[in-house]
Design a protein around this motif. Structure first.
Motif, PDB file in Angstrom:
ATOM      1  N   GLY A  39     -32.632   3.299  34.403  1.00  0.00           N
ATOM      2  CA  GLY A  39     -32.517   4.691  34.299  1.00  0.00           C
ATOM      3  C   GLY A  39     -32.216   5.278  32.853  1.00  0.00           C
ATOM      4  O   GLY A  39     -31.803   6.435  32.672  1.00  0.00           O
ATOM      5  N   LYS A  40     -32.235   4.431  31.867  1.00  0.00           N
ATOM      6  CA  LYS A  40     -31.748   4.850  30.586  1.00  0.00           C
ATOM      7  C   LYS A  40     -32.641   6.120  30.067  1.00  0.00           C
ATOM      8  O   LYS A  40     -32.164   7.123  29.581  1.00  0.00           O
ATOM      9  CB  LYS A  40     -31.614   3.686  29.425  1.00  0.00           C
ATOM     10  CG  LYS A  40     -30.779   2.413  29.698  1.00  0.00           C
ATOM     11  CD  LYS A  40     -30.583   1.744  28.832  1.00  0.00           C
ATOM     12  CE  LYS A  40     -31.987   1.009  28.448  1.00  0.00           C
ATOM     13  NZ  LYS A  40     -32.613   0.185  29.553  1.00  0.00           N
ATOM     14  N   THR A  41     -34.046   5.560  30.088  1.00  0.00           N
ATOM     15  CA  THR A  41     -34.845   6.792  29.760  1.00  0.00           C
ATOM     16  C   THR A  41     -34.965   8.025  30.493  1.00  0.00           C
ATOM     17  O   THR A  41     -34.765   9.140  29.818  1.00  0.00           O
ATOM     18  CB  THR A  41     -36.306   6.008  29.696  1.00  0.00           C
ATOM     19  OG1 THR A  41     -36.349   5.063  28.704  1.00  0.00           O
ATOM     20  CG2 THR A  41     -37.105   6.983  29.251  1.00  0.00           C
ATOM     21  N   THR A  42     -34.607   7.865  31.736  1.00  0.00           N
ATOM     22  CA  THR A  42     -34.655   9.152  32.626  1.00  0.00           C
ATOM     23  C   THR A  42     -33.360   9.895  32.150  1.00  0.00           C
ATOM     24  O   THR A  42     -33.629  11.203  32.139  1.00  0.00           O
ATOM     25  CB  THR A  42     -34.623   8.718  33.977  1.00  0.00           C
ATOM     26  OG1 THR A  42     -35.932   7.787  34.287  1.00  0.00           O
ATOM     27  CG2 THR A  42     -34.383   9.898  34.800  1.00  0.00           C
ATOM     28  N   THR A  43     -32.293   9.333  31.896  1.00  0.00           N
ATOM     29  CA  THR A  43     -31.179  10.094  31.545  1.00  0.00           C
ATOM     30  C   THR A  43     -31.256  10.736  30.277  1.00  0.00           C
ATOM     31  O   THR A  43     -30.860  11.903  30.164  1.00  0.00           O
ATOM     32  CB  THR A  43     -29.854   8.973  31.392  1.00  0.00           C
ATOM     33  OG1 THR A  43     -29.732   8.334  32.721  1.00  0.00           O
ATOM     34  CG2 THR A  43     -28.610   9.842  31.025  1.00  0.00           C
ATOM     35  N   MET A  44     -31.782  10.261  29.065  1.00  0.00           N
ATOM     36  CA  MET A  44     -31.979  10.859  27.935  1.00  0.00           C
ATOM     37  C   MET A  44     -33.054  12.171  28.148  1.00  0.00           C
ATOM     38  O   MET A  44     -32.845  13.058  27.349  1.00  0.00           O
ATOM     39  CB  MET A  44     -32.558   9.518  26.859  1.00  0.00           C
ATOM     40  CG  MET A  44     -31.441   8.660  26.721  1.00  0.00           C
ATOM     41  SD  MET A  44     -32.311   7.360  25.519  1.00  0.00           S
ATOM     42  CE  MET A  44     -30.629   7.042  24.842  1.00  0.00           C
ATOM     43  N   ARG A  45     -34.087  11.568  29.016  1.00  0.00           N
ATOM     44  CA  ARG A  45     -35.164  12.936  29.218  1.00  0.00           C
ATOM     45  C   ARG A  45     -34.389  14.049  29.787  1.00  0.00           C
ATOM     46  O   ARG A  45     -34.945  15.173  29.409  1.00  0.00           O
ATOM     47  CB  ARG A  45     -36.390  12.401  29.887  1.00  0.00           C
ATOM     48  CG  ARG A  45     -37.285  11.370  28.981  1.00  0.00           C
ATOM     49  CD  ARG A  45     -38.411  10.766  29.815  1.00  0.00           C
ATOM     50  NE  ARG A  45     -39.071  10.035  29.051  1.00  0.00           N
ATOM     51  CZ  ARG A  45     -40.090   9.177  29.493  1.00  0.00           C
ATOM     52  NH1 ARG A  45     -40.603   9.196  30.873  1.00  0.00           N
ATOM     53  NH2 ARG A  45     -40.781   8.245  28.582  1.00  0.00           N
ATOM     54  N   ILE A  46     -33.580  13.916  30.528  1.00  0.00           N
ATOM     55  CA  ILE A  46     -32.858  14.757  31.361  1.00  0.00           C
ATOM     56  C   ILE A  46     -31.801  15.763  30.268  1.00  0.00           C
ATOM     57  O   ILE A  46     -31.975  16.792  30.211  1.00  0.00           O
ATOM     58  CB  ILE A  46     -31.892  14.371  32.440  1.00  0.00           C
ATOM     59  CG1 ILE A  46     -32.924  13.937  33.640  1.00  0.00           C
ATOM     60  CG2 ILE A  46     -31.247  15.695  33.010  1.00  0.00           C
ATOM     61  CD1 ILE A  46     -32.208  13.318  34.879  1.00  0.00           C
TER      62      ILE A  46
END
Length: 202
Positions: A39-46
């Motif tokens: 979920g790292k990329t998802t968090t960063m995109r949010i």
């Protein structure tokens, strides 16, 4: 600088983020560690405003994040796009125009940033002639064109050889010295432990 409270995000009924809480202090180099798919990329995109959370809250400087905060953020994705038919200086000028920089300011920022990322001698080169490491450094320069306070770097050293990783680490040290708050992700803890002031594991 950044506070995440009880963040949730699902895709097709698959929960990617469940009650994520994080605090990133101003001026920190915050390493965001976890396996692929955590979920790292998802968090960063949010945080960057590219995805909408299903629940929770993100604060920047104590305020709920909204469109006004996008100018405070520079985002370098894990899979970056470059326009191969442009020269390096044209590529940078294109993104400067998006942020409304005038000609004089654009020329100054391009000169400063290409020097920072060690690409001054490549300013006339076409982007497609650059090595992978040079392209990644160019994308970092692009993320800095509007002088953001916060940098979000999604696995920026992925695929780089050891020498280029050292060069990238040196650039991050310069940015840290300049007072930037940096969120950088990786699935390799040892890599981040060498360059980060704080580590968060997801």
């Amino acid at each position: 600088m950044i506070e995440i409270r009880h963040l949730y995000k699902a895709f097709d009924n698959h929960m990617v983020l469940r009650n994520l809480n994080m605090k990133i202090n101003e001026g920190a180099v915050y390493g965001f560690v976890g396996p692929n798919g955590a979920g790292k990329t998802t968090t960063m995109r949010i945080i960057a405003g590219l995805l909408k959370a299903d629940g929770g809250q993100i604060l920047i400087d104590g305020e709920d994040i909204d469109a006004r905060h996008k100018e405070l953020i520079g985002y370098m994705p894990d899979f970056f796009g470059v326009y191969d038919r442009l020269r390096v200086k044209e590529y940078m000028a294109f993104f400067a125009s998006i942020y409304g920089l005038d000609k004089e300011e654009t020329e100054k920022k391009i000169r400063q940033l290409l020097e920072l990322v060690r690409l001054t001698e490549k300013k006339e080169a076409y982007v497609d002639s650059l090595s992978r490491g040079m392209k990644q450094r160019l994308c970092l320069a692009r993320a800095l064109i509007h002088d953001p306070q916060i940098l979000i770097l999604d696995e920026p050293t992925s695929g780089l050889d050891p020498r280029t990783r050292v060069e990238f680490k040196e650039i991050l040290e310069d940015l840290k010295f300049a007072g930037k708050t940096i969120l950088i992700s990786s699935h390799v803890l040892s890599e981040l432990s060498e360059m980060c002031t704080d580590i968060g594991i997801i």
